[in-house]
Scaffold this active site. Structure first.
Site, PDB file in Angstrom:
ATOM      1  N   SER A   7      -4.801  19.722  26.026  1.00 26.23           N
ATOM      2  CA  SER A   7      -3.576  19.670  24.963  1.00 26.23           C
ATOM      3  C   SER A   7      -2.724  20.976  24.723  1.00 26.23           C
ATOM      4  O   SER A   7      -3.290  21.982  25.301  1.00 26.23           O
ATOM      5  CB  SER A   7      -4.259  19.225  23.511  1.00 26.23           C
ATOM      6  OG  SER A   7      -5.282  20.297  23.036  1.00 26.23           O
ATOM      7  N   GLU A   9       0.042  23.583  22.743  1.00 26.69           N
ATOM      8  CA  GLU A   9       0.651  23.927  21.402  1.00 26.69           C
ATOM      9  C   GLU A   9       2.290  24.409  21.816  1.00 26.69           C
ATOM     10  O   GLU A   9       2.296  25.370  22.630  1.00 26.69           O
ATOM     11  CB  GLU A   9      -0.217  25.018  20.811  1.00 26.69           C
ATOM     12  CG  GLU A   9       0.818  25.411  19.512  1.00 26.69           C
ATOM     13  CD  GLU A   9       0.056  26.496  18.597  1.00 26.69           C
ATOM     14  OE1 GLU A   9      -1.021  26.185  18.114  1.00 26.69           O
ATOM     15  OE2 GLU A   9       0.215  27.815  18.598  1.00 26.69           O
ATOM     16  N   ASP A 101      -0.377  31.794   7.188  1.00 26.21           N
ATOM     17  CA  ASP A 101      -0.514  33.271   7.378  1.00 26.21           C
ATOM     18  C   ASP A 101       0.301  33.812   6.144  1.00 26.21           C
ATOM     19  O   ASP A 101       1.290  32.691   5.710  1.00 26.21           O
ATOM     20  CB  ASP A 101      -0.009  33.836   8.528  1.00 26.21           C
ATOM     21  CG  ASP A 101      -0.764  33.770   9.845  1.00 26.21           C
ATOM     22  OD1 ASP A 101      -1.928  33.459   9.587  1.00 26.21           O
ATOM     23  OD2 ASP A 101      -0.220  33.579  10.975  1.00 26.21           O
ATOM     24  N   PHE A 210      -0.830  40.064  19.388  1.00 24.30           N
ATOM     25  CA  PHE A 210      -1.492  38.547  18.778  1.00 24.30           C
ATOM     26  C   PHE A 210      -3.013  38.999  18.693  1.00 24.30           C
ATOM     27  O   PHE A 210      -3.474  38.514  17.447  1.00 24.30           O
ATOM     28  CB  PHE A 210      -1.267  37.509  19.861  1.00 24.30           C
ATOM     29  CG  PHE A 210      -0.045  37.202  20.197  1.00 24.30           C
ATOM     30  CD1 PHE A 210       1.092  37.098  19.320  1.00 24.30           C
ATOM     31  CD2 PHE A 210       0.322  36.487  21.465  1.00 24.30           C
ATOM     32  CE1 PHE A 210       2.353  36.851  19.556  1.00 24.30           C
ATOM     33  CE2 PHE A 210       1.451  36.082  21.811  1.00 24.30           C
ATOM     34  CZ  PHE A 210       2.417  36.178  20.710  1.00 24.30           C
ATOM     35  N   HIS A 259      -7.454  23.492  24.569  1.00 27.65           N
ATOM     36  CA  HIS A 259      -5.924  23.462  23.834  1.00 27.65           C
ATOM     37  C   HIS A 259      -5.452  24.911  24.393  1.00 27.65           C
ATOM     38  O   HIS A 259      -5.934  26.084  24.110  1.00 27.65           O
ATOM     39  CB  HIS A 259      -6.445  23.663  22.318  1.00 27.65           C
ATOM     40  CG  HIS A 259      -4.934  23.494  21.638  1.00 27.65           C
ATOM     41  ND1 HIS A 259      -4.350  22.232  21.733  1.00 27.65           N
ATOM     42  CD2 HIS A 259      -4.280  24.334  20.871  1.00 27.65           C
ATOM     43  CE1 HIS A 259      -3.239  22.270  20.726  1.00 27.65           C
ATOM     44  NE2 HIS A 259      -3.101  23.483  20.472  1.00 27.65           N
TER      45      HIS A 259
END
Length: 288
Positions: A7, A9, A101, A210, A259
């Site tokens: 999958s 994003e 967030d 990140f 993912h």
């Protein structure tokens, strides 16, 4: 090695150039027949309209199963459920329910006085609605707001008991990080599927930023490997090899789903998927 289910994003575009990148990413990766794709949702609803448009367009134009992100940030319960209704009207049947967030300029998440206080409350409301498959987030390494080392497993259990049927993890750099978390979750009684989140490293400097924001530890050996690769101009080759090896280690450890956080740049994700045996179907290859 078993061929995994994959999958992807995506994030909603905020400029014309970014729109082209998103549509190119969807076109390149759609032939790999992902089990679903997710579309992110900016802090404070900053991309609320863009997310809705992207979700609708991807589902309509590419025939993909789209899971829309939804957060608790800066919205009342009524406003959030209006968004849920709008998703349902466009055919969305999967939601990734997250706390979200802190808004830009804030150091910590503060619930809206009339909003959902946590992802657990949001998941409960979605479960009561009854129209959606609910996915949630999971943190193999301590979330920056975690009270203690076991808090992330306890929260995951609460989210699954509230109605989430699977969880997607924050990214990590070593398979053992995921396995430790998976084992701890199973020991705590978590029954839901835990899907590892994979970050193909498009930029090592960006990946480290990140990691710092979300509490992901950076192994010294990867830092050293990228320093050497940068000197030799082999960053892309190293990134592909590391991501493929990480995925292979996960598959060898019993993982069936992966993912990918694509950052709307499909090339590296596509190459890793091909290396894992996830290749386009003949019917869709012509479309791409």
């Amino acid at each position: 090695m078993t061929t995994p289910r994959v999958s992807f994003e995506f994030f909603p575009p905020q400029t014309l150039d970014a729109s082209f990148r998103l549509w190119e990413t969807a076109q390149v990766l759609a032939p790999l027949k992902p089990s679903f794709v997710s579309v992110t949702y900016g802090a404070g609803g900053t991309t609320r309209k863009l997310t809705h448009e992207a979700v609708t367009t991807i589902g309509r134009n590419y025939g993909l199963n789209v899971a829309a992100h939804l957060t608790c940030v800066d919205a009342t319960r009524a406003e959030t459920m209006e968004i849920v209704e709008a998703y349902a009207e466009t055919g969305v049947r999967e939601i990734v329910a997250l706390r979200g967030d802190a808004p830009k300029g804030a150091t910590r998440f503060t619930p809206h006085p009339e909003g959902f206080a946590s992802s657990v409350e949001l998941i409960e409301a979605l479960a009561d609605d009854g129209r959606f498959t609910i996915r949630c987030g999971a943190y193999p390494e301590p979330h920056p707001d975690a009270a203690d080392a076991g808090a992330d497993v306890r929260w995951l259990k609460r989210k699954c008991e509230a109605g989430a049927t699977s969880a997607i993890t924050q990214f990590f750099f070593e398979a053992e990080t995921f396995f430790r978390f998976r084992d701890a979750a199973e020991k705590a009684g978590v029954k839901a599927k835990i899907i590892p989140g994979i970050l193909p490293i498009q930029s090592w400097a960006g990946a480290k930023r990140f990691a710092q924001r979300c509490g992901t530890s950076v192994p010294a050996w990867i830092e050293e490997a990228f320093a050497a690769a940068t000197r030799d101009g082999r960053e892309e080759l190293l990134a592909t090899a590391l991501c493929t090896e990480l995925c292979d280690d996960l598959l060898q450890g019993g993982v069936e789903d992966l993912h990918f956080y694509t950052l709307n740049r499909p090339g590296l994700t596509r190459d890793v998927c091909h290396a894992l045996g996830v290749t386009p179907t003949p019917a869709l290859e012509k479309v791409a």
